[in-house]
Design a protein around this motif. Structure first.
Motif, short mmCIF file in Angstrom:
data_model
loop_
_atom_site.label_atom_id
_atom_site.label_comp_id
_atom_site.label_asym_id
_atom_site.label_seq_id
_atom_site.Cartn_x
_atom_site.Cartn_y
_atom_site.Cartn_z
N ASN A 152 8.41 6.08 0.21
CA ASN A 152 7.27 5.97 -0.79
C ASN A 152 6.09 6.43 0.04
OD1 ASN A 152 6.28 6.27 -3.51
ND2 ASN A 152 5.98 4.52 -2.64
N SER A 153 5.57 7.22 -0.85
CA SER A 153 4.10 6.56 -0.28
C SER A 153 3.03 5.17 -0.55
CB SER A 153 3.16 7.98 -1.31
OG SER A 153 2.78 7.18 -2.76
N SER A 154 2.24 5.31 1.47
CA SER A 154 2.16 4.32 0.95
C SER A 154 0.81 3.81 -0.45
CB SER A 154 0.84 3.76 2.31
OG SER A 154 2.66 4.23 3.26
N GLU A 155 0.02 2.07 0.31
CA GLU A 155 -0.78 1.91 -0.93
C GLU A 155 -2.58 2.52 -0.73
OE1 GLU A 155 0.37 1.31 -4.18
OE2 GLU A 155 2.10 -0.27 -4.15
N VAL A 156 -2.97 2.26 -1.79
CA VAL A 156 -4.66 3.00 -0.62
C VAL A 156 -4.71 1.39 -0.28
CG1 VAL A 156 -4.95 4.23 -2.92
CG2 VAL A 156 -5.76 1.32 -3.50
N SER A 157 -5.94 1.58 -0.38
CA SER A 157 -6.56 0.14 1.21
C SER A 157 -8.16 0.67 0.80
CB SER A 157 -6.34 -0.05 3.16
OG SER A 157 -6.82 1.48 3.36
N ASN A 158 -8.24 -0.95 1.37
CA ASN A 158 -9.76 -1.43 1.23
C ASN A 158 -10.64 -0.76 -0.38
OD1 ASN A 158 -10.13 -1.55 3.29
ND2 ASN A 158 -10.21 0.72 4.36
N LEU A 159 -9.76 -1.28 -1.72
CA LEU A 159 -10.25 -1.14 -2.98
C LEU A 159 -10.93 -2.21 -3.22
CD1 LEU A 159 -9.50 0.06 -5.82
CD2 LEU A 159 -8.08 -2.13 -5.32
N ASP A 160 -12.55 -1.17 -3.45
CA ASP A 160 -13.44 -1.94 -3.79
C ASP A 160 -14.65 -1.61 -4.73
OD1 ASP A 160 -15.37 -4.72 -3.53
OD2 ASP A 160 -15.87 -3.20 -1.70
N VAL A 161 -15.08 -2.42 -5.58
CA VAL A 161 -15.93 -2.23 -6.92
C VAL A 161 -17.56 -1.55 -6.58
CG1 VAL A 161 -17.46 -2.92 -8.62
CG2 VAL A 161 -14.89 -3.28 -7.97
N ASP A 162 -18.04 -0.10 -6.57
CA ASP A 162 -18.57 0.45 -5.95
C ASP A 162 -19.67 -0.07 -6.68
OD1 ASP A 162 -20.22 2.44 -4.00
OD2 ASP A 162 -20.50 2.71 -5.63
N ASP A 175 -9.10 3.89 -0.33
CA ASP A 175 -9.28 4.99 0.88
C ASP A 175 -7.79 5.21 0.62
OD1 ASP A 175 -11.45 4.69 2.61
OD2 ASP A 175 -10.51 2.25 4.19
N MET A 176 -8.05 7.07 0.25
CA MET A 176 -6.14 7.06 0.39
C MET A 176 -5.67 7.46 1.51
SD MET A 176 -6.77 9.87 -2.67
CE MET A 176 -4.98 10.67 -2.19
N PRO A 177 -4.31 6.99 1.64
CA PRO A 177 -3.31 7.25 2.48
C PRO A 177 -2.68 8.42 2.26
CG PRO A 177 -1.75 6.78 0.91
CD PRO A 177 -3.38 6.10 0.63
N SER A 178 -2.64 9.09 3.79
CA SER A 178 -2.04 10.71 4.31
C SER A 178 -1.14 11.19 3.91
CB SER A 178 -2.13 10.79 5.78
OG SER A 178 -0.94 10.14 6.15
N SER A 179 -0.38 10.49 3.09
CA SER A 179 0.59 10.96 2.25
C SER A 179 0.75 10.36 1.00
CB SER A 179 2.35 9.80 2.46
OG SER A 179 1.79 8.62 1.90
N ALA A 180 -0.24 10.39 0.30
CA ALA A 180 -0.43 10.58 -1.12
C ALA A 180 -1.28 11.86 -2.05
CB ALA A 180 -1.35 9.32 -1.61
N GLU A 181 -1.21 12.44 -2.16
CA GLU A 181 -1.94 13.66 -3.26
C GLU A 181 -2.88 13.03 -3.74
OE1 GLU A 181 0.97 16.47 -5.01
OE2 GLU A 181 1.39 17.28 -3.16
N LYS A 182 -2.51 12.36 -4.55
CA LYS A 182 -3.80 11.79 -5.86
C LYS A 182 -3.02 10.39 -5.95
CE LYS A 182 -0.26 13.99 -9.05
NZ LYS A 182 0.23 15.11 -10.07
#
Length: 626
Positions: free
Chosen positions: A316-326, A338-345
């Protein structure tokens, strides 16, 4: 009578003829009567309809009707000297032989229960016929108007008119040639029969001299046991599989608005949609899913079974990292990640509602409400379309100002939060729950706030869903580390049945007047009727969860916030009434597991839910009504 004469008189009883009537009923009664009888050491009731008839110069027949006490065991016949002539009579008649002609005898007929308690007894006098007097050998007239009423699949009643002979004693009821009962009544109900079976009923009359008529007969065929055949769903398929979830879809048959969804044989939830996502699964694991059509009466189809294996973590595609409220405002919240390389969207959800899809590493969630907390989840989607479990963050939109600094302001805000909590408890609506959550969060810390937060958490799993399906219905399935599985949907309201009819020992039952079949027949255990847990609880509005580790049964009813907690082999039942902020416990007959099915006390569950339980001693059927 001197002792020698008494011994001579008693000797013939060694060869006395015993006429047995084993009966056709079920020894049992209501749960309440069983409990009372077990708790009190009291004598059973006396026999009724006691009658004595001289058969000839040396024989007298005694007949009676045994009491209906659940602990009744047998009858004793005792003479005037208090000597027991004969014991352990479980029939309802006995013939005394070897007596003296034209002699009066006095007997006391006592009842004895299973604990050995005996009644004072009923006295009756019998006199043998004189050797010089003519003996009546003419049988009485026959009954008339023999007819059948209340014909069912396991019971029916016969009605008749007794003849007008002046020396008439009783009617004798036979089923297929077997004596069932002697009675002075004009009707009799047969129960515990087999569906679609031919029976023959014969009624004879007997007079006070013991003469028996030839009898009148009538054939009876019990009705067929019809089971509601519920049509299956069509087009059932697995439409999506990832590491931790599986989505299935189906098409409901005509006339069916609800389906019951099972995972590995355990009921997860009922759904009115056409698809459902089973969440919180384990990666790389095979699962079995069953979809059963469900009528409004509660009748279920056999079910359509699907299987699927979740993906292993590496696929499976990995999870996003560094999720934060801008940044944020009173109507929007912008997040970055930050999106992992394996994720398209990625897909964005707020409070379980789908908000959008993007291939960017930031997203502005718009259309939010002022001063509200939101649970934001970001899931990744790979090239195969597989969606991850997601990463979450909580944030609140602007527009809130703390106005609780003064005592009067705090009191006003507390009252508002409490009122919103009550609305959420009564409606179990996701929007109402979130309104209560935001209002409670605004309160300063303290005991009163903590109490409201506890109540908020208590209804969360029954009111709020956190995953999204393609149909737009938000539904959640939660599995705890202890193995408890629960399932709920937004705005979920369990359907109620208004009446049930069932018979201990029989799988056949009626729900709202329609025939159905239980997987496990009810049983009487220690005088208490025990029924399959899910059969009764889900039909009176409860959602059932079972913790395999602790063997606890947790029953939640969304409509009134009531929670009932039981445990296998534990005699304590706990009740939590969330809307009233009170709880209590009571002793019950402990739930048991039989043939893989959990059985619970019928009367306790029914009456806790506002139903009335009635037992018909003639038909042996139990009726539960709202």
């Amino acid at each position: 009578m001197n002792k020698k004469r008494l011994r001579q008189w008693m000797a013939p009883f060694a060869t006395a003829t015993l006429i047995l009537n084993t009966g056709y009923g079920i020894w049992g009664g209501t749960d309440a009567l069983a409990s009372q009888s077990a708790a009190l050491s009291v004598a059973p009731a006396e026999v009724s309809n006691l009658n004595a008839a001289a058969l000839d110069t040396t024989r007298v027949n005694l007949s009676w009707t045994n009491p209906s006490d659940i602990n009744f065991d047998h009858v004793q016949v005792i003479g005037v000297s208090n000597a027991v002539y004969v014991d352990n009579i479980r029939s309802n008649s006995y013939t005394l032989s070897g007596l003296q002609p034209n002699t009066a005898y006095t007997f006391r007929v006592k009842t004895v229960d299973k604990s050995g308690n005996d009644s004072p007894g009923t006295i009756i006098q019998a006199k043998t016929a004189s050797a010089d007097a003519p003996v009546d050998k003419t049988p009485p007239g026959e009954v008339s108007g023999l007819s059948v009423a209340n014909l069912g699949y396991n019971a029916f009643t016969v009605n008749y008119i007794m003849p007008k002979d002046t020396d008439l004693s009783q009617a004798i009821i036979y089923l297929n040639g077997k004596e069932m009962q002697r009675t002075t009544g004009t009707s009799y109900t047969f129960s515990g029969l087999i569906a679609s079976t031919n029976y023959n009923v014969t009624i004879r009359t007997i007079d006070k001299s013991g003469n028996i008529s030839g009898g009148i007969s009538i054939p009876v065929t019990t009705s067929a046991l019809t089971v509601d055949t519920v049509p299956e769903v069509t087009g059932a398929s697995v439409t999506s599989v990832n590491n931790y979830s599986v989505t299935v879809s189906w098409t409901r048959p005509s006339g069916i608005s609800t389906v019951s969804l099972y995972r590995d044989g355990t009921l997860i939830t009922d759904s009115t949609g056409t698809s459902y996502t089973f969440n919180n699964l384990s990666s790389g694991t095979s699962y079995s899913f069953t979809i059963k059509s469900k009528r409004s009466t509660g009748a279920l189809s056999s079910g359509v079974r699907l299987t699927a294996t979740t993906n292993s973590t590496s696929s499976n595609s990995s999870e996003v990292s560094n999720l934060d409220v801008d940044s944020k405002s009173d109507t929007w919240i912008k997040i970055t990640y930050d999106m992992p390389s394996s994720a398209e969207k990625v897909k964005i959800y707020a409070d379980g509602d789908y908000k959008g899809t993007t291939s960017s590493e930031s997203y502005k969630i718009t259309g939010l409400r002022e001063g509200r907390w939101y649970e934001i989840k970001v899931t990744t989607v790979n090239s195969s379309g597989r969606e991850s479990s997601g990463v979450e963050v909580s944030e609140r939109t602007d527009g809130y100002s703390d106005s609780s600094s003064s005592s009067s302001s705090y009191s006003s805000n507390y009252e508002k939060a409490r009122d919103l909590m009550r609305i959420a408890e009564n409606s179990l609506n996701a929007s109402d729950w979130r309104s209560a959550r935001d209002a409670i969060s605004d309160l300063p810390s303290g005991t009163r706030k903590s109490d409201l937060l506890d109540r908020l958490e208590a209804i969360r799993n029954r009111a709020i869903g956190t995953s999204s399906s393609s149909s737009g219905t938000s539904t959640t399935t939660t599995t705890s580390s202890s193995g408890t599985t629960s399932s709920n949907s937004n705005n979920a309201v369990s359907s109620y049945s208004t009446s049930f009819t069932l018979t201990p020992g029989a799988k056949a039952a009626y729900v709202d007047g329609r025939a159905t079949t239980m997987a496990q027949a009810p049983r009487i255990i220690n005088g208490v009727t025990m029924v399959p847990l899910r059969f009764i609880s889900e039909r009176v509005g409860y959602q059932v969860n079972y913790d395999k580790a602790t063997k606890k049964i947790i029953m939640n009813r969304p409509t009134d916030g009531k929670q009932v907690v039981l445990q296998i082999k534990n005699t304590t039942l706990a009740v939590y009434e969330l809307n009233n902020s009170r709880n209590y416990s009571t002793n019950i007959t402990a739930p048991v597991i039989i043939n893989g099915y959990t059985l619970v006390p019928l009367r306790v569950i029914s009456e806790l839910s506002g139903y009335q339980v009635n037992y018909n001693s003639a038909s042996k059927q139990i009726t539960i009504t709202k």
